[in-house]
Design a protein around this motif. Structure first.
Motif, PDB file in Angstrom:
ATOM      1  N   LEU A 170     -10.751   7.366   5.061  1.00  0.00           N
ATOM      2  CA  LEU A 170     -11.278   6.656   4.196  1.00  0.00           C
ATOM      3  C   LEU A 170     -10.496   6.454   2.732  1.00  0.00           C
ATOM      4  O   LEU A 170     -10.036   5.632   2.121  1.00  0.00           O
ATOM      5  N   TRP A 171      -9.847   7.914   2.590  1.00  0.00           N
ATOM      6  CA  TRP A 171      -9.020   8.031   1.505  1.00  0.00           C
ATOM      7  C   TRP A 171      -7.674   7.003   1.569  1.00  0.00           C
ATOM      8  O   TRP A 171      -7.137   6.560   0.879  1.00  0.00           O
ATOM      9  N   ILE A 172      -7.034   7.082   2.854  1.00  0.00           N
ATOM     10  CA  ILE A 172      -5.893   6.292   3.247  1.00  0.00           C
ATOM     11  C   ILE A 172      -6.211   5.076   2.946  1.00  0.00           C
ATOM     12  O   ILE A 172      -5.486   4.051   2.333  1.00  0.00           O
ATOM     13  N   LEU A 173      -7.241   4.294   3.271  1.00  0.00           N
ATOM     14  CA  LEU A 173      -7.734   3.008   3.152  1.00  0.00           C
ATOM     15  C   LEU A 173      -7.716   2.567   1.435  1.00  0.00           C
ATOM     16  O   LEU A 173      -7.177   1.540   1.231  1.00  0.00           O
ATOM     17  N   GLU A 174      -8.458   3.614   1.005  1.00  0.00           N
ATOM     18  CA  GLU A 174      -8.668   3.426  -0.601  1.00  0.00           C
ATOM     19  C   GLU A 174      -7.217   3.477  -1.211  1.00  0.00           C
ATOM     20  O   GLU A 174      -6.999   2.350  -2.202  1.00  0.00           O
ATOM     21  N   ILE A 175      -6.529   4.341  -0.836  1.00  0.00           N
ATOM     22  CA  ILE A 175      -5.181   4.359  -1.770  1.00  0.00           C
ATOM     23  C   ILE A 175      -4.488   3.111  -1.317  1.00  0.00           C
ATOM     24  O   ILE A 175      -3.703   2.853  -2.356  1.00  0.00           O
ATOM     25  N   SER A 176      -4.295   2.905  -0.022  1.00  0.00           N
ATOM     26  CA  SER A 176      -3.280   1.735   0.192  1.00  0.00           C
ATOM     27  C   SER A 176      -3.938   0.448  -0.267  1.00  0.00           C
ATOM     28  O   SER A 176      -2.882  -0.506  -0.584  1.00  0.00           O
ATOM     29  N   ARG A 177      -5.277   0.361  -0.177  1.00  0.00           N
ATOM     30  CA  ARG A 177      -5.742  -0.955  -1.017  1.00  0.00           C
ATOM     31  C   ARG A 177      -5.182  -1.080  -2.367  1.00  0.00           C
ATOM     32  O   ARG A 177      -4.974  -2.184  -3.023  1.00  0.00           O
ATOM     33  N   THR A 178      -5.399   0.065  -3.072  1.00  0.00           N
ATOM     34  CA  THR A 178      -4.882   0.159  -4.439  1.00  0.00           C
ATOM     35  C   THR A 178      -3.407   0.014  -4.674  1.00  0.00           C
ATOM     36  O   THR A 178      -3.320  -0.966  -5.442  1.00  0.00           O
ATOM     37  N   LEU A 179      -2.716   0.379  -4.000  1.00  0.00           N
ATOM     38  CA  LEU A 179      -1.099   0.289  -3.992  1.00  0.00           C
ATOM     39  C   LEU A 179      -0.868  -1.149  -3.592  1.00  0.00           C
ATOM     40  O   LEU A 179       0.030  -2.085  -4.090  1.00  0.00           O
ATOM     41  N   GLY A 181      -2.879  -3.805  -4.190  1.00  0.00           N
ATOM     42  CA  GLY A 181      -3.107  -4.641  -5.378  1.00  0.00           C
ATOM     43  C   GLY A 181      -2.072  -4.406  -6.486  1.00  0.00           C
ATOM     44  O   GLY A 181      -1.837  -5.492  -7.182  1.00  0.00           O
ATOM     45  N   TYR A 182      -1.213  -3.442  -6.781  1.00  0.00           N
ATOM     46  CA  TYR A 182      -0.187  -3.410  -7.397  1.00  0.00           C
ATOM     47  C   TYR A 182       0.872  -4.174  -6.977  1.00  0.00           C
ATOM     48  O   TYR A 182       1.900  -4.621  -7.843  1.00  0.00           O
ATOM     49  N   CYS A 183       1.015  -4.619  -5.736  1.00  0.00           N
ATOM     50  CA  CYS A 183       2.122  -5.253  -5.203  1.00  0.00           C
ATOM     51  C   CYS A 183       1.964  -6.664  -4.783  1.00  0.00           C
ATOM     52  O   CYS A 183       1.445  -7.336  -5.516  1.00  0.00           O
ATOM     53  N   ASN A 184       1.968  -7.019  -3.581  1.00  0.00           N
ATOM     54  CA  ASN A 184       1.661  -8.511  -3.186  1.00  0.00           C
ATOM     55  C   ASN A 184       0.152  -8.836  -3.121  1.00  0.00           C
ATOM     56  O   ASN A 184      -0.159 -10.117  -2.747  1.00  0.00           O
ATOM     57  N   GLY A 185      -0.760  -7.742  -3.049  1.00  0.00           N
ATOM     58  CA  GLY A 185      -1.890  -8.159  -2.969  1.00  0.00           C
ATOM     59  C   GLY A 185      -2.764  -7.989  -1.896  1.00  0.00           C
ATOM     60  O   GLY A 185      -3.848  -7.708  -1.500  1.00  0.00           O
ATOM     61  N   ARG A 186      -1.751  -7.978  -0.633  1.00  0.00           N
ATOM     62  CA  ARG A 186      -2.496  -8.055   0.754  1.00  0.00           C
ATOM     63  C   ARG A 186      -2.217  -6.729   1.295  1.00  0.00           C
ATOM     64  O   ARG A 186      -1.111  -6.073   1.179  1.00  0.00           O
ATOM     65  N   GLU A 235     -17.148   1.146   5.367  1.00  0.00           N
ATOM     66  CA  GLU A 235     -17.641   2.465   4.526  1.00  0.00           C
ATOM     67  C   GLU A 235     -16.654   2.608   3.493  1.00  0.00           C
ATOM     68  O   GLU A 235     -17.086   2.894   2.244  1.00  0.00           O
ATOM     69  N   ALA A 236     -15.422   2.356   3.698  1.00  0.00           N
ATOM     70  CA  ALA A 236     -14.154   2.316   2.510  1.00  0.00           C
ATOM     71  C   ALA A 236     -14.742   1.656   1.392  1.00  0.00           C
ATOM     72  O   ALA A 236     -14.120   1.885   0.119  1.00  0.00           O
ATOM     73  N   GLY A 237     -15.362   0.241   1.800  1.00  0.00           N
ATOM     74  CA  GLY A 237     -15.650  -0.561   0.438  1.00  0.00           C
ATOM     75  C   GLY A 237     -14.546  -0.914  -0.120  1.00  0.00           C
ATOM     76  O   GLY A 237     -14.710  -1.567  -1.142  1.00  0.00           O
ATOM     77  N   ILE A 238     -13.360  -1.417   0.831  1.00  0.00           N
ATOM     78  CA  ILE A 238     -12.115  -1.967   0.031  1.00  0.00           C
ATOM     79  C   ILE A 238     -12.445  -3.481  -0.011  1.00  0.00           C
ATOM     80  O   ILE A 238     -12.978  -4.003   0.877  1.00  0.00           O
ATOM     81  N   ASP A 239     -11.634  -4.059  -0.919  1.00  0.00           N
ATOM     82  CA  ASP A 239     -11.675  -5.590  -1.231  1.00  0.00           C
ATOM     83  C   ASP A 239     -10.781  -6.188  -0.381  1.00  0.00           C
ATOM     84  O   ASP A 239      -9.714  -5.616   0.128  1.00  0.00           O
ATOM     85  N   GLU A 240     -10.983  -7.338  -0.084  1.00  0.00           N
ATOM     86  CA  GLU A 240      -9.742  -8.404   0.419  1.00  0.00           C
ATOM     87  C   GLU A 240      -8.797  -8.772  -0.636  1.00  0.00           C
ATOM     88  O   GLU A 240      -9.093  -8.635  -1.731  1.00  0.00           O
ATOM     89  N   PRO A 241      -7.778  -9.363  -0.057  1.00  0.00           N
ATOM     90  CA  PRO A 241      -7.319  -9.705   1.379  1.00  0.00           C
ATOM     91  C   PRO A 241      -6.629  -8.351   2.136  1.00  0.00           C
ATOM     92  O   PRO A 241      -6.011  -7.711   1.274  1.00  0.00           O
TER      93      PRO A 241
END
Length: 311
Positions: A170-179, A181-186, A235-241
């Protein structure tokens, strides 16, 4: 999401500081955190002691120049974020200084330039830090794309059922989603599945199982993995894309090939043990994956392991 609170940037003064330092400054600035710049280098021998002070002054000046250049590249003002420069020479090895610093000052993320080499993988110093350092580690390879074009991927195993593994995924998904978002968004999410008996059933005359039954078993394994992966992402609740890649085969084969084929710049994955990074995937699989990577690696460690080390 559990964010990093105490970031340590490590330099041995022997390589280009550009990529990892930019990541460290950007992460600290975005999260309104101070950053510790830890410069560690070997103490000169007895015959060269007269040059020790000049050598240290040279390395400090080099570090300050690297900071200035990285801030300029990120269009940050002077002293943003606040950076504390710590200098330490060591009679033994930089690795012992780095691990000691992490333990004594409770750093939860170590960022470092990957030692340069032409072939994929990481050199001995970086691999030793991955095995011995109790906190998460970010090893930065040079990235030629602009910041807004950087591609981020996460590698997860949704089939691990114990809470420690699941929390890490879950943390992997959350951190990677945040990163991302700082980059190309996907975000690209990759996960490997396999029906381990398929090769035996197809290749053994003793099994004598009809093809349709084998295909049914393979389809069931794929569907079960897909359901587990969907549950984990939900469960991670990460946003698209984000785009999900279900890779059939062994992780040590498929993940490095996926990273190369998709042109991934940053891969976020898990590391389970202070004494060996191999625990998150089966056996030595994680280390086999890392030894084939030529991208930036963010290796996350479970919170409980970090806390047990006193962090």
């Amino acid at each position: 999401m559990r964010n990093f609170q105490n970031i340590l940037y490590v330099s041995t003064g022997l390589s280009d500081e550009t990529e990892g330092l930019k990541h460290a400054l950007a992460l600290a600035h975005t999260n309104d955190l101070p950053l510790t710049f830890f410069l560690t280098f070997p103490r000169l021998g007895t015959a060269e002691q007269a040059y020790q002070e000049k050598f240290q002054a040279f390395l400090v000046q080099q570090a300050e120049t690297a900071l200035e250049n990285a801030r300029a590249a990120l269009q940050l003002a002077d002293n943003v974020p606040l950076v504390r420069l710590v200098v330490e020479d060591d009679q033994k090895s930089p690795i012992s200084s780095i691990v000691r610093r992490v333990q004594q000052h409770e750093h939860d993320l170590l960022i470092k330039e990957a030692e340069p080499q032409e072939e994929p993988g990481f050199k001995t110093m970086d691999m030793t830090l991955l095995r011995q350092c109790p906190c998460s580690i970010w090893l930065a390879h040079p990235i030629t794309r602009s910041h807004r074009d950087i591609r981020v991927a996460a590698a997860v195993n949704p089939e691990n059922r114990d809470q420690l593994h699941r929390d890490l995924s879950l943390w992997i998904l959350e951190i990677s989603r945040t990163l991302a978002g700082y980059c190309n968004g996907r975000l690209d999410i990759c996960s490997c599945w396999d029906f381990e008996f398929e090769r035996y059933l197809r290749g053994s005359s003793l099994a004598d199982m009809p093809d349709r039954n084998i295909l049914g078993a393979v389809d069931y394994a794929e569907a079960a993995h897909f359901a587990e992966l969907n549950d984990l992402i939900h469960e991670a609740g990460i946003d698209e894309p984000f785009h999900v890649h279900r890779l059939k085969g062994r992780p040590e084969d498929r993940i490095p090939a996926f990273v190369r084929g998709r042109g991934i710049d940053i891969l976020v994955m898990g590391s389970m043990s202070r004494t060996g990074i191999a625990g998150f995937f089966i056996g030595n699989t994680a280390e086999d994956i890392i030894n084939q990577l030529n991208c930036t690696l963010v290796a996350l460690k479970p919170v409980t392991l970090i806390e047990s080390a006193g962090i």
